[in-house]
Design a protein around this motif. Structure first.
Motif, short mmCIF file in Angstrom:
data_model
loop_
_atom_site.label_atom_id
_atom_site.label_comp_id
_atom_site.label_asym_id
_atom_site.label_seq_id
_atom_site.Cartn_x
_atom_site.Cartn_y
_atom_site.Cartn_z
N UNK A 12 16.55 4.91 1.10
CA UNK A 12 15.06 4.26 2.08
C UNK A 12 14.87 5.61 2.61
N UNK A 13 15.56 6.09 3.23
CA UNK A 13 15.30 7.41 3.89
C UNK A 13 14.46 8.68 3.20
N UNK A 59 7.15 -8.21 12.25
CA UNK A 59 7.09 -7.80 11.69
C UNK A 59 8.50 -8.75 11.55
N UNK A 60 9.39 -8.17 11.62
CA UNK A 60 10.53 -9.38 10.73
C UNK A 60 10.08 -10.65 11.24
N UNK A 83 11.85 -1.78 5.20
CA UNK A 83 12.08 -3.49 4.96
C UNK A 83 11.05 -3.81 4.39
N UNK A 84 11.56 -4.68 3.49
CA UNK A 84 11.14 -5.24 2.16
C UNK A 84 9.97 -4.21 1.72
N UNK A 141 9.83 -12.21 0.35
CA UNK A 141 9.65 -10.33 -0.01
C UNK A 141 9.27 -10.09 -1.48
N UNK A 142 8.94 -9.16 -1.23
CA UNK A 142 7.28 -9.08 -1.77
C UNK A 142 7.53 -7.14 -2.21
#
Length: 216
Positions: free
Chosen positions: A55-56, A29-30, A62-63, A38-39
């Protein structure tokens, strides 16, 4: 640069822990993120406050989010005067290059920047009124919100209203950017205003019809 020091040991240990677990379990994935770029579907403008973990709150990986943080989650008005504009640059990149579909301004309870604006505008923080105060000059963006909340009863009620005004003023200022307004009018971009109660975990969104924040 002799004054720059190595990372403290606890951060180094946390990094190695992440590299050996989360990263090791998701290497493909990374690698894909690195190769494909990035999208993100959304940009989030939030406060620098360490208690606000974007994000939490949304369970994002990520991304997914293009995130910009500053004091009191403020957006200045469109003013291409040649000075340094980190927030404006982030908005421009997100809208014109990344083509995000959603732009979210996220405010929160107990905001120190908003409290600083309140103290400054009420004459209790003369140090913020000095021309040398970066915080004071930045919080001038919220002075109209201080004036709008003059009818609130009690300091706590006014501070909460001012925190939400920081979101509303930022949304108003976003629409002064020609490329933001054009994207909104073309319906390729939507704007959203949120306020997070840190203690209760509550999340409210701005409703333009009632001109108020309603629980989600």
């Amino acid at each position: 640069m002799k004054l720059v020091r190595p990372l403290p040991a606890y951060l180094v240990q946390r990094y190695h822990g992440w590299k050996a677990t989360t990263f090791a379990e998701n290497k493909s994935w990374y690698r894909r993120l690195a190769e494909d770029g990035q999208h993100p579907r959304a940009m989030v403008i939030s406060c620098c406050d360490s208690r606000v973990h974007v994000t939490s709150i949304f369970g994002a990986d990520q991304g997914e989010f293009f995130i910009h943080r500053n004091i009191a989650n403020l957006v200045p008005p469109y003013r291409p005067d040649g000075d340094y504009h980190g927030t404006s640059a982030a908005v421009e990149y997100a809208v014109t290059s990344l083509k995000v579909a959603h732009l979210v301004v996220l405010g929160h309870s107990g905001c120190g920047g908003v409290r600083g604006c309140f103290d400054m505008c009420s004459g209790h923080a003369p140090e913020l009124e000095e021309e040398t105060s970066f915080i004071g000059r930045w919080m001038e963006l919220l002075r109209p919100g201080y004036e709008r909340t003059a009818g609130c009863e009690g300091t706590e009620q006014r501070l909460r209203a001012l925190e939400q005004q920081a979101v509303i003023i930022s949304l108003e200022n976003l629409l002064t950017f020609p490329f933001v307004r054009a994207a909104v009018e073309e319906e390729s971009l939507t704007l959203h205003g949120l306020w997070n109660d840190i203690g209760s975990g509550g999340l409210e969104q701005y409703d333009p019809e009632s001109d108020d924040f309603l629980p989600i």
